[in-house]
Write an enzyme that holds these catalytic residues in place. Structure first.
Site, PDB file in Angstrom:
ATOM      1  CB  ILE A   1     -20.128 -62.144   0.899  1.00 39.96           C
ATOM      2  CG1 ILE A   1     -20.386 -60.758   1.661  1.00 39.96           C
ATOM      3  CG2 ILE A   1     -21.057 -63.434   1.602  1.00 39.96           C
ATOM      4  CD1 ILE A   1     -21.817 -60.191   1.270  1.00 39.96           C
TER       5      ILE A   1
ATOM      6  CG  ASN B   1     -17.884 -68.993   2.933  1.00 44.96           C
ATOM      7  OD1 ASN B   1     -17.055 -68.312   3.568  1.00 44.96           O
ATOM      8  ND2 ASN B   1     -19.102 -68.863   3.230  1.00 44.96           N
TER       9      ASN B   1
ATOM     10  CG  ASP C   1     -18.045 -65.453  11.783  1.00 43.01           C
ATOM     11  OD1 ASP C   1     -18.654 -66.503  11.383  1.00 43.01           O
ATOM     12  OD2 ASP C   1     -17.006 -65.182  10.919  1.00 43.01           O
TER      13      ASP C   1
ATOM     14  NE  ARG D   1     -24.080 -67.947  11.963  1.00 35.36           N
ATOM     15  CZ  ARG D   1     -23.608 -68.498  10.823  1.00 35.36           C
ATOM     16  NH1 ARG D   1     -22.322 -68.479  10.753  1.00 35.36           N
ATOM     17  NH2 ARG D   1     -24.446 -68.403   9.953  1.00 35.36           N
TER      18      ARG D   1
ATOM     19  CG  HIS E   1     -16.142 -66.612   7.464  1.00 35.44           C
ATOM     20  ND1 HIS E   1     -17.263 -66.447   8.359  1.00 35.44           N
ATOM     21  CD2 HIS E   1     -16.987 -67.155   6.431  1.00 35.44           C
ATOM     22  CE1 HIS E   1     -18.531 -66.920   7.968  1.00 35.44           C
ATOM     23  NE2 HIS E   1     -18.313 -67.206   6.732  1.00 35.44           N
TER      24      HIS E   1
HETATM   25  P1  NAI Z   1     -26.925 -68.703  -4.070  1.00 33.21           P
HETATM   26  O1  NAI Z   1     -26.444 -69.794  -4.873  1.00 33.21           O
HETATM   27  O2  NAI Z   1     -28.197 -68.314  -3.519  1.00 33.21           O
HETATM   28  O3  NAI Z   1     -26.460 -67.447  -4.906  1.00 33.21           O
HETATM   29  C1  NAI Z   1     -25.291 -67.151  -5.706  1.00 33.21           C
HETATM   30  C2  NAI Z   1     -25.485 -66.377  -6.606  1.00 33.21           C
HETATM   31  O4  NAI Z   1     -24.247 -66.067  -7.332  1.00 33.21           O
HETATM   32  C3  NAI Z   1     -26.416 -66.900  -7.930  1.00 33.21           C
HETATM   33  O5  NAI Z   1     -27.529 -66.076  -8.127  1.00 33.21           O
HETATM   34  C4  NAI Z   1     -25.518 -67.290  -8.821  1.00 33.21           C
HETATM   35  O6  NAI Z   1     -26.176 -67.125 -10.103  1.00 33.21           O
HETATM   36  C5  NAI Z   1     -24.564 -66.145  -8.692  1.00 33.21           C
HETATM   37  N1  NAI Z   1     -23.274 -66.350  -9.614  1.00 33.21           N
HETATM   38  C6  NAI Z   1     -22.646 -67.645  -9.733  1.00 33.21           C
HETATM   39  N2  NAI Z   1     -21.494 -67.261 -10.691  1.00 33.21           N
HETATM   40  C7  NAI Z   1     -21.666 -65.828 -10.724  1.00 33.21           C
HETATM   41  C8  NAI Z   1     -20.638 -64.935 -11.545  1.00 33.21           C
HETATM   42  N3  NAI Z   1     -19.815 -65.419 -12.088  1.00 33.21           N
HETATM   43  N4  NAI Z   1     -20.936 -63.533 -11.442  1.00 33.21           N
HETATM   44  C9  NAI Z   1     -22.046 -63.194 -10.776  1.00 33.21           C
HETATM   45  N5  NAI Z   1     -22.879 -63.970  -9.997  1.00 33.21           N
HETATM   46  C10 NAI Z   1     -22.658 -65.359 -10.187  1.00 33.21           C
HETATM   47  O7  NAI Z   1     -25.725 -68.737  -2.815  1.00 33.21           O
HETATM   48  P2  NAI Z   1     -25.883 -67.734  -1.359  1.00 33.21           P
HETATM   49  O8  NAI Z   1     -26.611 -68.521  -0.406  1.00 33.21           O
HETATM   50  O9  NAI Z   1     -26.456 -66.463  -1.901  1.00 33.21           O
HETATM   51  O10 NAI Z   1     -24.260 -67.776  -1.241  1.00 33.21           O
HETATM   52  C11 NAI Z   1     -23.338 -67.176  -1.923  1.00 33.21           C
HETATM   53  C12 NAI Z   1     -21.901 -67.421  -1.231  1.00 33.21           C
HETATM   54  O11 NAI Z   1     -21.908 -66.637   0.046  1.00 33.21           O
HETATM   55  C13 NAI Z   1     -21.593 -68.818  -1.155  1.00 33.21           C
HETATM   56  O12 NAI Z   1     -20.239 -68.908  -1.476  1.00 33.21           O
HETATM   57  C14 NAI Z   1     -21.602 -68.934   0.341  1.00 33.21           C
HETATM   58  O13 NAI Z   1     -20.708 -69.831   0.745  1.00 33.21           O
HETATM   59  C15 NAI Z   1     -21.196 -67.587   0.970  1.00 33.21           C
HETATM   60  N6  NAI Z   1     -21.381 -67.084   2.214  1.00 33.21           N
HETATM   61  C16 NAI Z   1     -20.893 -66.549   3.075  1.00 33.21           C
HETATM   62  C17 NAI Z   1     -21.028 -66.204   4.303  1.00 33.21           C
HETATM   63  C18 NAI Z   1     -20.233 -65.383   5.175  1.00 33.21           C
HETATM   64  O14 NAI Z   1     -20.284 -65.125   6.209  1.00 33.21           O
HETATM   65  N7  NAI Z   1     -19.076 -64.669   4.514  1.00 33.21           N
HETATM   66  C19 NAI Z   1     -22.343 -66.819   4.919  1.00 33.21           C
HETATM   67  C20 NAI Z   1     -23.103 -67.347   4.326  1.00 33.21           C
HETATM   68  C21 NAI Z   1     -22.783 -67.662   2.733  1.00 33.21           C
END
Ligand code: NAI
Length: 335
Positions: free
Chosen positions: A122, A124, A155, A158, A182
């Site tokens: 997931i 990015n 996507d 949406r 994406h």
């Molecule tokens: P967030 O910051 O709320 O959560 C990310 C989590 O990853 C945090 O709890 C953090 O502690 C953890 N983390 C960081 N380094 C780590 C590691 N080495 N091992 C395990 N956990 C670790 O961010 P959110 O909103 O949950 O987004 C996460 C990712 O998903 C982002 O990269 C975002 O861009 C992406 N994303 C992808 C989408 C898609 O359609 N594929 C849509 C929306 C977001």
């Protein structure tokens, strides 16, 4: 027995995604890994009276590799929403420098402790993080392209919602193929195929353009509305869960399941070589795939032969951008 591991389970996506997995009857063991706050998330979820067991794993230091190893051991499915999300004004590519390293580290852990697991990425920029995982698993000699999935399901979700709004119809009747990649212009919704066609054709050229743009840049609406507090989390958890649920369905039943995913067009996958020819030789691309017990069983590349002239133009732009995103991921993993 099915074990699912969420890496980044304490995050904005990780928490609601883990909640949905906790109540899926096909999941027997839910393993939660994060570098912060995960014991609390695990304790909270563990009180839900579904039949699955929950365990959480937090490393004691940066050097501690045991927690990740334990969280991954024996797992069938790893879902990765670990890393940083976007803030207003950022593109997904701006996340590369931080997230690439996180993803590589997790992929190394997967190679060692769960080499047979299905991996759903997931984090990015998906267009680059998926090639990083592929390359890392290859280096470790455990790569099977049938088991690697870039999650582009948001996507599709949406695209379904937005055509329903534009056409004053029910969103549940649509399952639009969204192909390419994406991020921004690499996202290509194929409204000219299937149930969306008649609704799409009723829109003016201007409205069609605005609709495509909304699918490509829909993530920005959420980033702006959250005003610095991150990007899509709830809709993303729903979308990630949809793909995971489909994979679990294919693993545990004989039902025919098709989903779009960003995949390696490796010739070992039925239909991938044909698809690759149609996308100018790109190594990775999102297309509808048939899921089965081994993972991706077949690429349904025929949609590429059915696209309209307008969609062909969108695809050209997407292919051009994607090749750079893919190269960037591969180069990072190889250095
Ligand atoms: P967030 O910051 O709320 O959560 C990310 C989590 O990853 C945090 O709890 C953090 O502690 C953890 N983390 C960081 N380094 C780590 C590691 N080495 N091992 C395990 N956990 C670790 O961010 P959110 O909103 O949950 O987004 C996460 C990712 O998903 C982002 O990269 C975002 O861009 C992406 N994303 C992808 C989408 C898609 O359609 N594929 C849509 C929306 C977001």
């Amino acid at each position: 027995m099915v074990k699912v591991t969420v890496c980044g389970a304490a995050g904005g996506i990780g928490q609601p995604l883990s909640l949905l997995l906790k109540i899926n009857p096909n999941v027997d063991e839910l393993s939660l890994f994060d570098v912060v706050n995960v014991p609390g998330v695990g304790a909270d979820l563990s009180h839900i009276n579904s039949d699955s067991a929950t365990a959480s794993f937090l490393p004691s230091s940066r050097e501690d590799k045991t927690a990740l190893a334990e969280s991954l051991k024996g797992t069938d499915l790893v879902i990765i929403p670990a890393g940083v999300p976007r803030k207003p004004g950022m593109t997904r590519d701006d996340l590369f420098n931080i997230n690439a390293g996180i993803i590589k580290g997790l992929a190394e852990g997967i190679a060692e402790h769960a080499p047979k697991a299905f991996v759903l990425v997931i984090s990015n920029p998906v267009n680059s993080t998926v090639p990083i995982v592929a390359e890392t698993l290859k280096q470790k000699g455990v790569y099977d392209p049938k088991r690697l999935f870039g999650v582009t399901t948001l996507d599709i979700v949406r695209a379904n919602t937005f055509i329903a709004q534009a056409g004053k119809a029910k969103a549940s009747q649509f399952n639009v193929n969204v192909i390419g990649g994406h991020s921004g212009e690499t996202i290509v919704p194929l409204y000219s195929i299937g149930a969306s066609k008649s609704y799409y054709e009723k829109l003016s050229a201007e409205e069609q353009k605005a609709l495509i743009h909304r699918v490509q840049f829909g993530g920005d609406e959420v980033v702006q509305a959250k005003n610095g507090a991150g990007s899509a989390t709830l809709s993303m958890a729903y979308a990630g869960y949809r793909l995971a649920e489909s994979i679990l369905k294919a693993l545990t039943s004989s039902e025919e399941v098709v989903e779009c995913t960003f995949l390696d067009l490796d010739s070992s996958i039925k239909g991938a070589a044909e698809a690759k020819k149609l996308v100018k030789g790109l190594d990775f691309f999102s297309l509808p795939v048939k899921l089965g017990k081994a993972g991706i069983e077949e690429v349904k590349y025929d949609v590429l032969n059915q696209v309209s002239d307008d969609e062909k133009k969108l695809l050209e732009v997407a292919i051009d951008q994607l090749s750079k995103n893919i190269e960037k991921g591969v180069a990072f993993a190889q250095k």
